[in-house]
Design an enzyme around this catalytic site. Structure first.
Site, PDB file in Angstrom:
ATOM      1  N   SER A  45     -12.329   4.093  -8.682  1.00 59.92           N
ATOM      2  CA  SER A  45     -12.617   2.762  -8.148  1.00 59.92           C
ATOM      3  C   SER A  45     -13.648   2.831  -7.033  1.00 59.92           C
ATOM      4  O   SER A  45     -14.545   1.988  -6.943  1.00 59.92           O
ATOM      5  CB  SER A  45     -11.324   2.124  -7.638  1.00 59.92           C
ATOM      6  OG  SER A  45     -11.568   0.860  -7.071  1.00 59.92           O
ATOM      7  N   GLN A  53     -12.140  -0.954   2.364  1.00 66.20           N
ATOM      8  CA  GLN A  53     -11.526  -1.097   3.686  1.00 66.20           C
ATOM      9  C   GLN A  53     -11.816   0.163   4.491  1.00 66.20           C
ATOM     10  O   GLN A  53     -11.529   1.274   4.046  1.00 66.20           O
ATOM     11  CB  GLN A  53     -10.004  -1.285   3.554  1.00 66.20           C
ATOM     12  CG  GLN A  53      -9.310  -1.508   4.890  1.00 66.20           C
ATOM     13  CD  GLN A  53      -7.797  -1.681   4.715  1.00 66.20           C
ATOM     14  OE1 GLN A  53      -7.309  -1.728   3.593  1.00 66.20           O
ATOM     15  NE2 GLN A  53      -7.087  -1.752   5.813  1.00 66.20           N
ATOM     16  N   GLY A  77      -5.619   5.835   6.905  1.00 65.97           N
ATOM     17  CA  GLY A  77      -6.466   5.831   5.711  1.00 65.97           C
ATOM     18  C   GLY A  77      -6.610   7.172   5.027  1.00 65.97           C
ATOM     19  O   GLY A  77      -7.634   7.445   4.404  1.00 65.97           O
ATOM     20  N   GLU A  78      -5.589   8.019   5.121  1.00 61.96           N
ATOM     21  CA  GLU A  78      -5.729   9.357   4.534  1.00 61.96           C
ATOM     22  C   GLU A  78      -5.920   9.308   3.022  1.00 61.96           C
ATOM     23  O   GLU A  78      -6.648  10.101   2.446  1.00 61.96           O
ATOM     24  CB  GLU A  78      -4.522  10.237   4.875  1.00 61.96           C
ATOM     25  CG  GLU A  78      -4.637  11.635   4.290  1.00 61.96           C
ATOM     26  CD  GLU A  78      -3.878  12.684   5.067  1.00 61.96           C
ATOM     27  OE1 GLU A  78      -3.732  13.787   4.539  1.00 61.96           O
ATOM     28  OE2 GLU A  78      -3.436  12.398   6.197  1.00 61.96           O
ATOM     29  N   ARG A 116       3.480   0.860   2.887  1.00 62.58           N
ATOM     30  CA  ARG A 116       3.085   1.082   1.496  1.00 62.58           C
ATOM     31  C   ARG A 116       4.311   1.019   0.590  1.00 62.58           C
ATOM     32  O   ARG A 116       5.338   1.605   0.879  1.00 62.58           O
ATOM     33  CB  ARG A 116       2.409   2.451   1.325  1.00 62.58           C
ATOM     34  CG  ARG A 116       1.015   2.515   1.893  1.00 62.58           C
ATOM     35  CD  ARG A 116       0.370   3.852   1.549  1.00 62.58           C
ATOM     36  NE  ARG A 116       0.382   4.068   0.105  1.00 62.58           N
ATOM     37  CZ  ARG A 116      -0.488   3.539  -0.734  1.00 62.58           C
ATOM     38  NH1 ARG A 116      -1.431   2.752  -0.273  1.00 62.58           N
ATOM     39  NH2 ARG A 116      -0.428   3.787  -2.022  1.00 62.58           N
TER      40      ARG A 116
END
Length: 322
Positions: A45, A53, A77-78, A116
């Site tokens: 993607s 983001q 954001g890992e 999450r």
């Protein structure tokens, strides 16, 4: 694209493009499991649409022989960072936050991961415990930080009361978080808990069946007439090992009953065959002792005749004899 959690930066100077090799991992990252398939999908993607983001990082200046060099440490954001590396990106967009101490970095990393949906229950519980211990906050305060109820936090933390091999089974998706609830009701009876755990794995019990077994054990334990002798306990264990399923002897003032668990018609038939084989074995042994005894009749091997299903593949065993 399915990206990391719904953390939206609110305190930043601007968004920068940073060399991906200059971003160090977050030492407070609570997430241990990253799906390879999920990362490959996200990487594809990113190749098509880019990173939608930005990451959140902190910056510090490190003195080098040729002058100061900026070093970046990941805060949030890992998953995006890993997928971007898979996608072959050289630079990645990031928000730089200033003045964040280590506890704040920990808080942001934990909250991002807890929010999450696909974070496994054990990593979530460990992250919540770390958040509570590092900040010295209550379950209610922790719940407020992550936007959940106090019960959600407390029930998550209870998962860590299970033995490590059961926690590993949840992580590996051999059992679900729903299966953990009936197992935890047996924490004060480790042997019964282990037996139920093996039954869930081997017999592929659904959650309702596991809950039914746990309730029956609790009821049997609290029954006022259920004060079993050592001989009765030994007999119960022997029958369980012989038949390969849970056997419970329930006693009362008039006598009692024998309960044998099974989970399908085929399972029931196997139990009936095992009992019939044991009876034939007893007859054969009796014949050796009394060789002149004439057998007047031979009963056929009984066939199981279960009633209509009760629920979730459970059947009544009351209308057949052995």
């Amino acid at each position: 694209m399915k990206d990391d959690a719904a953390y939206v930066p609110t305190k930043y100077d601007s968004i920068f493009w940073i060399d991906i090799d200059r971003i160090q991992p977050n030492p407070y990252q609570p997430r241990k499991e990253f799906s390879e398939e999920g990362l490959k999908s996200l990487a594809e993607s990113i190749r098509q649409y880019g990173v939608l983001q930005p990451l959140v990082v902190s910056r510090s200046d490190v003195e080098k022989p040729d002058g100061l060099e900026s070093v970046y440490e990941l805060i949030a954001g890992e998953r995006r960072l890993r997928a971007s590396r898979l996608a072959g990106l050289k630079q990645i967009p990031a928000v730089i936050r200033h003045g964040e101490n280590n506890l704040t970095k920990l808080e942001l990393a934990i909250i991002e991961n807890i929010q999450r949906e696909d974070l496994n229950a054990i990593d979530r519980a460990k992250a919540l415990r770390k958040l509570i211990e590092e900040f010295g906050i209550s379950h209610a305060e922790c719940a407020a930080k992550i936007g959940r109820s106090r019960e959600y936090v407390s029930n998550s933390l209870r998962l860590l009361s299970l033995p490590e091999h059961m926690q590993d089974a949840i992580v590996m998706k051999e059992i679900s978080e729903g299966h953990a609830r009936p197992l935890m009701t047996l924490n004060d009876r480790p042997e019964e808990r282990e037996t139920l755990f093996k039954e869930i794995i081997l017999r592929k019990l659904n959650v309702r069946s596991a809950e039914r077994i746990a309730r029956s054990i609790a009821q049997e334990r609290s029954h006022k007439y259920n004060r079993k002798s050592a001989d009765m306990v030994a007999l119960e264990k022997s029958l369980t090992e012989t038949l390969g399923t849970r056997v419970i002897i329930e006693t009362n003032a008039e006598g009692g009953c024998l309960r044998i668990d099974f989970f399908s018609p085929d399972d029931l038939q196997q139990l009936v065959n095992a009992l019939a084989a044991e009876r034939e074995n007893k007859k054969a042994q009796a014949g050796k002792i009394f060789p002149n005894t004439t057998q007047l009749s031979e009963d056929p091997v009984p066939k199981a005749a279960p009633e209509e299903p009760l629920e979730d593949g459970l059947y009544s065993v009351s209308n057949f004899t052995v």
